[in-house]
Design a protein around this motif. Sequence first.
Motif, PDB file in Angstrom:
ATOM      1  N   VAL A   1       0.857  -1.187   0.000  1.00 54.48           N
ATOM      2  CA  VAL A   1       0.000   0.000   0.000  1.00 54.48           C
ATOM      3  C   VAL A   1       0.890   1.232   0.000  1.00 54.48           C
ATOM      4  CG1 VAL A   1      -1.750   1.313   1.248  1.00 54.48           C
ATOM      5  CG2 VAL A   1      -1.841  -1.194   1.243  1.00 54.48           C
ATOM      6  N   VAL A   2       0.730   2.064  -1.017  1.00 55.23           N
ATOM      7  CA  VAL A   2       1.396   3.363  -1.062  1.00 55.23           C
ATOM      8  C   VAL A   2       0.385   4.397  -0.593  1.00 55.23           C
ATOM      9  CG1 VAL A   2       2.370   5.144  -2.552  1.00 55.23           C
ATOM     10  CG2 VAL A   2       3.016   2.755  -2.888  1.00 55.23           C
ATOM     11  N   SER A   3       0.721   5.100   0.479  1.00 48.81           N
ATOM     12  CA  SER A   3      -0.230   6.025   1.087  1.00 48.81           C
ATOM     13  C   SER A   3       0.357   7.423   1.215  1.00 48.81           C
ATOM     14  CB  SER A   3      -0.630   5.520   2.481  1.00 48.81           C
ATOM     15  OG  SER A   3      -1.467   6.457   3.147  1.00 48.81           O
ATOM     16  N   ASP A   4      -0.453   8.396   0.894  1.00 48.79           N
ATOM     17  CA  ASP A   4      -0.148   9.782   1.212  1.00 48.79           C
ATOM     18  C   ASP A   4      -0.292   9.961   2.728  1.00 48.79           C
ATOM     19  OD1 ASP A   4       0.272  12.600   0.576  1.00 48.79           O
ATOM     20  OD2 ASP A   4      -1.843  12.868   1.059  1.00 48.79           O
ATOM     21  N   ILE A   5       0.153  11.100   3.246  1.00 47.38           N
ATOM     22  CA  ILE A   5       0.024  11.378   4.680  1.00 47.38           C
ATOM     23  C   ILE A   5      -0.980  12.502   4.934  1.00 47.38           C
ATOM     24  CG2 ILE A   5       1.219  12.178   6.757  1.00 47.38           C
ATOM     25  CD1 ILE A   5       3.718  10.744   5.784  1.00 47.38           C
ATOM     26  N   ASP A   6      -0.667  13.714   4.463  1.00 45.29           N
ATOM     27  CA  ASP A   6      -1.510  14.873   4.770  1.00 45.29           C
ATOM     28  C   ASP A   6      -2.906  14.732   4.175  1.00 45.29           C
ATOM     29  OD1 ASP A   6       0.270  16.562   6.295  1.00 45.29           O
ATOM     30  OD2 ASP A   6       1.426  16.810   4.450  1.00 45.29           O
ATOM     31  N   ASP A   7      -3.903  14.806   5.040  1.00 46.32           N
ATOM     32  CA  ASP A   7      -5.323  14.719   4.689  1.00 46.32           C
ATOM     33  C   ASP A   7      -5.739  13.346   4.174  1.00 46.32           C
ATOM     34  OD1 ASP A   7      -6.109  17.263   5.526  1.00 46.32           O
ATOM     35  OD2 ASP A   7      -5.412  18.178   3.670  1.00 46.32           O
ATOM     36  N   THR A   8      -4.815  12.389   4.242  1.00 47.41           N
ATOM     37  CA  THR A   8      -5.153  10.996   3.948  1.00 47.41           C
ATOM     38  C   THR A   8      -5.174  10.192   5.240  1.00 47.41           C
ATOM     39  OG1 THR A   8      -4.195  11.114   1.722  1.00 47.41           O
ATOM     40  CG2 THR A   8      -4.490   8.921   2.671  1.00 47.41           C
ATOM     41  N   VAL A   9      -4.102  10.297   6.021  1.00 48.91           N
ATOM     42  CA  VAL A   9      -4.077   9.637   7.335  1.00 48.91           C
ATOM     43  C   VAL A   9      -3.915  10.642   8.471  1.00 48.91           C
ATOM     44  CG1 VAL A   9      -3.191   7.475   6.390  1.00 48.91           C
ATOM     45  CG2 VAL A   9      -1.577   9.194   7.239  1.00 48.91           C
ATOM     46  N   LYS A  10      -3.483  11.860   8.143  1.00 53.72           N
ATOM     47  CA  LYS A  10      -3.308  12.918   9.143  1.00 53.72           C
ATOM     48  C   LYS A  10      -4.121  14.137   8.739  1.00 53.72           C
ATOM     49  CE  LYS A  10       0.493  15.545   9.366  1.00 53.72           C
ATOM     50  NZ  LYS A  10       0.020  16.958   9.493  1.00 53.72           N
ATOM     51  N   LEU A  11      -4.925  14.650   9.668  1.00 59.98           N
ATOM     52  CA  LEU A  11      -5.717  15.840   9.383  1.00 59.98           C
ATOM     53  C   LEU A  11      -4.792  17.049   9.289  1.00 59.98           C
ATOM     54  CD1 LEU A  11      -8.723  15.222  11.803  1.00 59.98           C
ATOM     55  CD2 LEU A  11      -8.713  14.978   9.307  1.00 59.98           C
TER      56      LEU A  11
ATOM     57  N   SER B   1      -5.030  12.123  13.690  1.00 61.34           N
ATOM     58  CA  SER B   1      -5.223  11.169  12.598  1.00 61.34           C
ATOM     59  C   SER B   1      -6.636  11.265  12.029  1.00 61.34           C
ATOM     60  CB  SER B   1      -4.955   9.745  13.077  1.00 61.34           C
ATOM     61  OG  SER B   1      -5.869   9.374  14.082  1.00 61.34           O
ATOM     62  N   VAL B   2      -6.770  10.868  10.777  1.00 63.34           N
ATOM     63  CA  VAL B   2      -8.086  10.777  10.144  1.00 63.34           C
ATOM     64  C   VAL B   2      -8.817   9.592  10.772  1.00 63.34           C
ATOM     65  CG1 VAL B   2      -9.318  10.308   7.997  1.00 63.34           C
ATOM     66  CG2 VAL B   2      -7.303  11.811   7.981  1.00 63.34           C
ATOM     67  N   PRO B   3      -9.980   9.815  11.358  1.00 69.68           N
ATOM     68  CA  PRO B   3     -10.689   8.720  12.038  1.00 69.68           C
ATOM     69  C   PRO B   3     -10.900   7.515  11.129  1.00 69.68           C
ATOM     70  CG  PRO B   3     -11.726  10.830  12.542  1.00 69.68           C
ATOM     71  CD  PRO B   3     -10.710  11.099  11.465  1.00 69.68           C
ATOM     72  N   GLY B   4     -10.564   6.348  11.650  1.00 66.98           N
ATOM     73  CA  GLY B   4     -10.818   5.104  10.936  1.00 66.98           C
ATOM     74  C   GLY B   4      -9.694   4.610  10.059  1.00 66.98           C
ATOM     75  N   MET B   5      -8.741   5.475   9.699  1.00 69.31           N
ATOM     76  CA  MET B   5      -7.705   5.045   8.758  1.00 69.31           C
ATOM     77  C   MET B   5      -6.754   4.025   9.382  1.00 69.31           C
ATOM     78  SD  MET B   5      -8.295   6.256   5.797  1.00 69.31           S
ATOM     79  CE  MET B   5      -6.755   5.890   4.963  1.00 69.31           C
ATOM     80  N   ALA B   6      -6.380   4.218  10.632  1.00 68.39           N
ATOM     81  CA  ALA B   6      -5.485   3.253  11.277  1.00 68.39           C
ATOM     82  C   ALA B   6      -6.150   1.882  11.366  1.00 68.39           C
ATOM     83  CB  ALA B   6      -5.079   3.744  12.665  1.00 68.39           C
ATOM     84  N   ASP B   7      -7.446   1.860  11.659  1.00 65.64           N
ATOM     85  CA  ASP B   7      -8.169   0.587  11.737  1.00 65.64           C
ATOM     86  C   ASP B   7      -8.157  -0.137  10.393  1.00 65.64           C
ATOM     87  OD1 ASP B   7      -8.835   1.019  14.422  1.00 65.64           O
ATOM     88  OD2 ASP B   7     -10.660   2.111  13.890  1.00 65.64           O
TER      89      ASP B   7
ATOM     90  N   ASP C   1      -5.756  11.517  -1.339  1.00 71.64           N
ATOM     91  CA  ASP C   1      -6.914  12.389  -1.138  1.00 71.64           C
ATOM     92  C   ASP C   1      -7.043  13.318  -2.336  1.00 71.64           C
ATOM     93  OD1 ASP C   1      -5.676  15.235  -0.355  1.00 71.64           O
ATOM     94  OD2 ASP C   1      -4.498  13.684   0.645  1.00 71.64           O
ATOM     95  N   THR C   2      -8.153  14.027  -2.382  1.00 69.81           N
ATOM     96  CA  THR C   2      -8.430  14.889  -3.530  1.00 69.81           C
ATOM     97  C   THR C   2      -7.929  16.312  -3.337  1.00 69.81           C
ATOM     98  OG1 THR C   2     -10.627  15.511  -2.682  1.00 69.81           O
ATOM     99  CG2 THR C   2     -10.492  13.543  -4.083  1.00 69.81           C
ATOM    100  N   GLY C   3      -7.284  16.595  -2.198  1.00 70.29           N
ATOM    101  CA  GLY C   3      -6.915  17.969  -1.887  1.00 70.29           C
ATOM    102  C   GLY C   3      -5.859  18.547  -2.793  1.00 70.29           C
TER     103      GLY C   3
END
Length: 203
Positions: free
Chosen positions: A10-20, A40-46, A131-133
């Motif tokens: 999994v390649v993941s962004d950080i800002d506004d994807t897993v961190k607000l 953190s963005v609620p639910g992403m860690a789960d 994210d779409t930001g």
Amino acid sequence: YLLDETGLSVVSDIDDTVKLSNVLDKKTLIRNTFLKEFESVPGMADVYRRWADERGAKFHFVSSSPWQLFEDLGSFLSNAGFPPAAFHLKSVRLKDRTVLNLLKDPQENKVQVIESILTSYPRRTFVLVGDTGERDPEVYGEVARRHPDRILRMFLRNVTGEVKGSARFSKAFAGVSSSKWYLFGDPQSELHLPPPDTCAPGI
């Protein structure tokens, strides 16, 4: 960060994807990055833990944040319950030529980083989460066109309120099957991987 030759990454962004972070509001972004405790963005860690536990997924965090934030980001994500991951941050030092990295086009830079990850693990399948930001749709669409059989899914947290049929997304994902990419709001109810024996469809 050693990985098996095959498997799911999994390649993941950080800002506004897993961190607000609220990247679209620069004053709020600065406050959230340097003055406030990370959130953190609620639910992403789960979701990421579920993918790690149930599918053996391995994680790469790719961000334009400078390496100087690595310790803070690493501690934050670990304490928030995210699985272990490799970090791919921007190398910036004011006293040498790496300061020029601040001037690099973020989209081009992110494509190059993801390309290097795919090249390093040529037999692994990838899920891209962003994210779409900013430019994640454009980055992921370009990567998917280059590697149609390597990209299983793309998930984008919708922070801009755009719809899937918008002109922006039509251009970003031109030539990419609509079944490969999804917008989401609530991670736990909307982020689902296909069955393990599902192959990524061509585009």
